[in-house]
Design an enzyme around this catalytic site. Sequence first.
Site, PDB file in Angstrom:
ATOM      1  N   GLN A  91       0.848  -1.199   0.000  1.00  0.00           N
ATOM      2  CA  GLN A  91       0.000   0.000   0.000  1.00  0.00           C
ATOM      3  C   GLN A  91       0.879   1.243   0.000  1.00  0.00           C
ATOM      4  OE1 GLN A  91      -3.384  -0.569   3.099  1.00  0.00           O
ATOM      5  NE2 GLN A  91      -1.860  -2.113   3.583  1.00  0.00           N
ATOM      6  N   ASN A  92       2.190   1.048   0.139  1.00  0.00           N
ATOM      7  CA  ASN A  92       3.087   2.195   0.288  1.00  0.00           C
ATOM      8  C   ASN A  92       3.400   2.821  -1.066  1.00  0.00           C
ATOM      9  OD1 ASN A  92       3.037   1.418   2.903  1.00  0.00           O
ATOM     10  ND2 ASN A  92       5.112   0.585   2.970  1.00  0.00           N
ATOM     11  N   HIS A 109      -1.622   1.611  -4.080  1.00  0.00           N
ATOM     12  CA  HIS A 109      -2.012   3.015  -3.892  1.00  0.00           C
ATOM     13  C   HIS A 109      -1.140   3.990  -4.679  1.00  0.00           C
ATOM     14  CE1 HIS A 109      -4.074   1.747   0.145  1.00  0.00           C
ATOM     15  NE2 HIS A 109      -4.768   1.425  -0.915  1.00  0.00           N
ATOM     16  N   CYS A 117      -1.509  14.122 -15.045  1.00  0.00           N
ATOM     17  CA  CYS A 117      -2.268  15.330 -15.371  1.00  0.00           C
ATOM     18  C   CYS A 117      -3.743  15.119 -15.060  1.00  0.00           C
ATOM     19  CB  CYS A 117      -2.067  15.672 -16.841  1.00  0.00           C
ATOM     20  SG  CYS A 117      -2.885  17.211 -17.304  1.00  0.00           S
ATOM     21  N   GLY A 178       2.955  -4.490   9.043  1.00  0.00           N
ATOM     22  CA  GLY A 178       2.902  -3.048   9.284  1.00  0.00           C
ATOM     23  C   GLY A 178       1.755  -2.306   8.639  1.00  0.00           C
ATOM     24  N   SER A 180      -2.394  -1.081   9.370  1.00  0.00           N
ATOM     25  CA  SER A 180      -3.480  -1.004  10.356  1.00  0.00           C
ATOM     26  C   SER A 180      -4.664  -1.867   9.935  1.00  0.00           C
ATOM     27  CB  SER A 180      -3.917   0.451  10.535  1.00  0.00           C
ATOM     28  OG  SER A 180      -4.279   0.997   9.281  1.00  0.00           O
ATOM     29  N   GLU A 206       1.269  -3.406  16.896  1.00  0.00           N
ATOM     30  CA  GLU A 206       0.008  -3.319  17.645  1.00  0.00           C
ATOM     31  C   GLU A 206      -0.964  -4.389  17.144  1.00  0.00           C
ATOM     32  OE1 GLU A 206      -1.538   0.621  17.087  1.00  0.00           O
ATOM     33  OE2 GLU A 206       0.246   1.550  17.975  1.00  0.00           O
TER      34      GLU A 206
HETATM   35  C1  BJW Z   1       4.623  -1.117  12.677  1.00  0.00           C
HETATM   36  C2  BJW Z   1       5.781  -0.411  12.896  1.00  0.00           C
HETATM   37  C3  BJW Z   1       6.952  -1.156  12.861  1.00  0.00           C
HETATM   38  C4  BJW Z   1       4.238   1.007  12.990  1.00  0.00           C
HETATM   39  N1  BJW Z   1       6.894  -2.463  12.632  1.00  0.00           N
HETATM   40  N2  BJW Z   1       4.591  -2.421  12.476  1.00  0.00           N
HETATM   41  C5  BJW Z   1     -15.718  -0.547   2.744  1.00  0.00           C
HETATM   42  C6  BJW Z   1     -16.127  -0.192   4.025  1.00  0.00           C
HETATM   43  C7  BJW Z   1     -15.844   1.103   4.517  1.00  0.00           C
HETATM   44  C8  BJW Z   1     -15.171   2.029   3.738  1.00  0.00           C
HETATM   45  C9  BJW Z   1     -14.784   1.665   2.477  1.00  0.00           C
HETATM   46  C10 BJW Z   1     -15.062   0.404   2.011  1.00  0.00           C
HETATM   47  N3  BJW Z   1     -14.539   0.319   0.741  1.00  0.00           N
HETATM   48  C11 BJW Z   1     -13.939   1.500   0.442  1.00  0.00           C
HETATM   49  C12 BJW Z   1     -14.083   2.334   1.490  1.00  0.00           C
HETATM   50  C13 BJW Z   1     -13.576   3.714   1.582  1.00  0.00           C
HETATM   51  C14 BJW Z   1     -12.092   3.797   1.844  1.00  0.00           C
HETATM   52  C15 BJW Z   1     -11.744   3.108   3.169  1.00  0.00           C
HETATM   53  O1  BJW Z   1     -11.211   2.028   3.225  1.00  0.00           O
HETATM   54  N4  BJW Z   1     -12.003   3.772   4.276  1.00  0.00           N
HETATM   55  C16 BJW Z   1     -11.711   3.210   5.612  1.00  0.00           C
HETATM   56  C17 BJW Z   1     -10.625   4.060   6.280  1.00  0.00           C
HETATM   57  C18 BJW Z   1     -12.948   3.112   6.392  1.00  0.00           C
HETATM   58  N5  BJW Z   1     -11.322   3.211   0.742  1.00  0.00           N
HETATM   59  C19 BJW Z   1     -11.157   3.866  -0.391  1.00  0.00           C
HETATM   60  O2  BJW Z   1     -11.662   4.963  -0.569  1.00  0.00           O
HETATM   61  C20 BJW Z   1     -10.349   3.188  -1.480  1.00  0.00           C
HETATM   62  N6  BJW Z   1     -11.055   3.252  -2.703  1.00  0.00           N
HETATM   63  C21 BJW Z   1     -12.065   2.416  -3.018  1.00  0.00           C
HETATM   64  O3  BJW Z   1     -12.327   1.457  -2.328  1.00  0.00           O
HETATM   65  O4  BJW Z   1     -12.733   2.736  -4.169  1.00  0.00           O
HETATM   66  C22 BJW Z   1     -14.037   2.185  -4.385  1.00  0.00           C
HETATM   67  C23 BJW Z   1     -14.997   2.826  -3.415  1.00  0.00           C
HETATM   68  C24 BJW Z   1     -14.944   4.189  -3.186  1.00  0.00           C
HETATM   69  C25 BJW Z   1     -15.824   4.764  -2.275  1.00  0.00           C
HETATM   70  C26 BJW Z   1     -16.733   3.964  -1.576  1.00  0.00           C
HETATM   71  C27 BJW Z   1     -16.751   2.579  -1.804  1.00  0.00           C
HETATM   72  C28 BJW Z   1     -15.873   2.019  -2.741  1.00  0.00           C
HETATM   73  C29 BJW Z   1      -9.050   3.948  -1.727  1.00  0.00           C
HETATM   74  C30 BJW Z   1      -8.119   3.892  -0.575  1.00  0.00           C
HETATM   75  C31 BJW Z   1      -6.881   4.724  -0.903  1.00  0.00           C
HETATM   76  C32 BJW Z   1      -5.992   4.901   0.314  1.00  0.00           C
HETATM   77  N7  BJW Z   1      -5.027   5.924   0.039  1.00  0.00           N
HETATM   78  C33 BJW Z   1      -4.013   6.237   1.041  1.00  0.00           C
HETATM   79  C34 BJW Z   1      -3.176   7.440   0.534  1.00  0.00           C
HETATM   80  C35 BJW Z   1      -2.191   7.023  -0.544  1.00  0.00           C
HETATM   81  C36 BJW Z   1      -1.397   8.183  -1.049  1.00  0.00           C
HETATM   82  C37 BJW Z   1      -0.428   8.715  -0.027  1.00  0.00           C
HETATM   83  O5  BJW Z   1       0.426   7.976   0.490  1.00  0.00           O
HETATM   84  O6  BJW Z   1      -0.526   9.894   0.247  1.00  0.00           O
HETATM   85  O7  BJW Z   1      -3.167   5.105   1.254  1.00  0.00           O
HETATM   86  S1  BJW Z   1      -4.690   6.545   2.667  1.00  0.00           S
HETATM   87  C38 BJW Z   1      -3.419   5.729   3.552  1.00  0.00           C
HETATM   88  O8  BJW Z   1      -3.925   4.539   4.211  1.00  0.00           O
HETATM   89  C39 BJW Z   1      -2.427   5.246   2.490  1.00  0.00           C
HETATM   90  C40 BJW Z   1      -2.013   3.915   3.040  1.00  0.00           C
HETATM   91  O9  BJW Z   1      -1.479   3.116   2.011  1.00  0.00           O
HETATM   92  C41 BJW Z   1      -3.309   3.385   3.614  1.00  0.00           C
HETATM   93  C42 BJW Z   1      -3.139   2.303   4.624  1.00  0.00           C
HETATM   94  O10 BJW Z   1      -2.427   2.752   5.722  1.00  0.00           O
HETATM   95  P1  BJW Z   1      -1.414   1.746   6.455  1.00  0.00           P
HETATM   96  O11 BJW Z   1      -0.346   1.363   5.534  1.00  0.00           O
HETATM   97  O12 BJW Z   1      -2.183   0.653   7.080  1.00  0.00           O
HETATM   98  O13 BJW Z   1      -0.763   2.734   7.541  1.00  0.00           O
HETATM   99  P2  BJW Z   1      -1.231   3.110   9.019  1.00  0.00           P
HETATM  100  O14 BJW Z   1      -0.491   4.315   9.418  1.00  0.00           O
HETATM  101  O15 BJW Z   1      -2.716   3.164   9.111  1.00  0.00           O
HETATM  102  O16 BJW Z   1      -0.780   1.877   9.904  1.00  0.00           O
HETATM  103  C43 BJW Z   1       0.568   1.572  10.173  1.00  0.00           C
HETATM  104  C44 BJW Z   1       0.619   0.260  10.937  1.00  0.00           C
HETATM  105  O17 BJW Z   1       1.958  -0.108  11.107  1.00  0.00           O
HETATM  106  C45 BJW Z   1      -0.029   0.322  12.339  1.00  0.00           C
HETATM  107  O18 BJW Z   1      -0.860  -0.810  12.514  1.00  0.00           O
HETATM  108  C46 BJW Z   1       1.159   0.267  13.299  1.00  0.00           C
HETATM  109  O19 BJW Z   1       0.861  -0.435  14.497  1.00  0.00           O
HETATM  110  C47 BJW Z   1       2.176  -0.494  12.473  1.00  0.00           C
HETATM  111  N8  BJW Z   1       3.555  -0.159  12.742  1.00  0.00           N
HETATM  112  N9  BJW Z   1       5.448   0.937  13.097  1.00  0.00           N
HETATM  113  C48 BJW Z   1       5.658  -3.055  12.472  1.00  0.00           C
HETATM  114  N10 BJW Z   1       8.151  -0.549  13.071  1.00  0.00           N
HETATM  115 ZN    ZN Z   2      -1.983  17.488 -19.456  1.00  0.00          ZN
END
Ligand code: BJW
Ligand code: ZN
Length: 236
Positions: A91-92, A109, A117, A178, A180, A206
């Site tokens: 996802q990174n 992602h 664009c 890593g 959530s 966690e």
């Molecule tokens: C360690 C550690 C160490 C720390 N060692 N561990 C169904 C139900 C409800 C909602 C939805 C659903 N389907 C879709 C949605 C909406 C939404 C969604 O999921 N919302 C929820 C939050 C509720 N999803 C979307 O909108 C997606 N699109 C989609 O589904 O389209 C169709 C659709 C649209 C609308 C409605 C329905 C369907 C798109 C999601 C895009 C996510 N984009 C981002 C930004 C990317 C660009 C950028 O980087 O700027 O992606 S958001 C952000 O979250 C980023 C990440 O890739 C993503 C996940 O985060 P991640 O990697 O889990 O990070 P953290 O910080 O949350 O967690 C870190 C973890 O590491 C923690 O657990 C720590 O404990 C651990 N940790 N240090 C080991 N050293």
């Molecule tokens: Zn253009």
Amino acid sequence: MIDLTRPVVVLTGAGISAESGVPTFRGAGGLWRSYRASDLATPQAFRSDPRLVWEFYEWRREVISACQPNVAHTTLAMMEQCLADFTLITQNVDGLHQRAGSLNILTLHGDIWRVRCTACAYNAVDTRVPLPELPPRCPTCDGLLRPDVIWFGEQLPGTVLEKAWMAAARAGLMLVVGTSALVQPAASLPLVARRNGAVIVELNSEQTPLTPFADIHLHGSAGEHLPQWWRSVQSG
Ligand code: BJW
Ligand code: ZN
């Protein structure tokens, strides 16, 4: 319990890059100025203030450009070399898996080092830090450029998601590092794997919503536990 002759799939999230110095989304470093990262990673935020969103990405690009892949990234690159059927789903957007030498990667992602664009099909790598102008403009049509990443509410690229889904469905082992496990559809991939008989190993500092469904939960940092786990699995 761990059978490395079957397909191995790894799903990573921001936690794997935390020890490289890249802030996670929902952790303590997930605030920029007073904004939550998840409030800026939206098409609405970009529509209402593209410059602000670009300043956020400019800051992220600057932080990431000073970071190096860590031992967890390099362990996954080594695993890929050792295993016949290995898929890395991340996802990174930071590019650290690629820099560590991983090859078969599905980037769910997008990529912070690409721009695209909002008005035409222009899409290119741009690793300049800082960018010469903010917000950057398209060299083809002068339209507004945006980071080539997937924001909340946006569809993931169909082919990438399809490949990730298929990889999860045929996995014998799925290692989840890593993340959530909150953001869909990525969070469903381990459940797809489990439903199809895969062993689920979760490594996180966690508990997450996935933890109750994991066969093994390794509690701690990826940098410490991933190399240790891989050594123990290799030695049977
Ligand atoms: C360690 C550690 C160490 C720390 N060692 N561990 C169904 C139900 C409800 C909602 C939805 C659903 N389907 C879709 C949605 C909406 C939404 C969604 O999921 N919302 C929820 C939050 C509720 N999803 C979307 O909108 C997606 N699109 C989609 O589904 O389209 C169709 C659709 C649209 C609308 C409605 C329905 C369907 C798109 C999601 C895009 C996510 N984009 C981002 C930004 C990317 C660009 C950028 O980087 O700027 O992606 S958001 C952000 O979250 C980023 C990440 O890739 C993503 C996940 O985060 P991640 O990697 O889990 O990070 P953290 O910080 O949350 O967690 C870190 C973890 O590491 C923690 O657990 C720590 O404990 C651990 N940790 N240090 C080991 N050293
Ligand atoms: Zn253009």
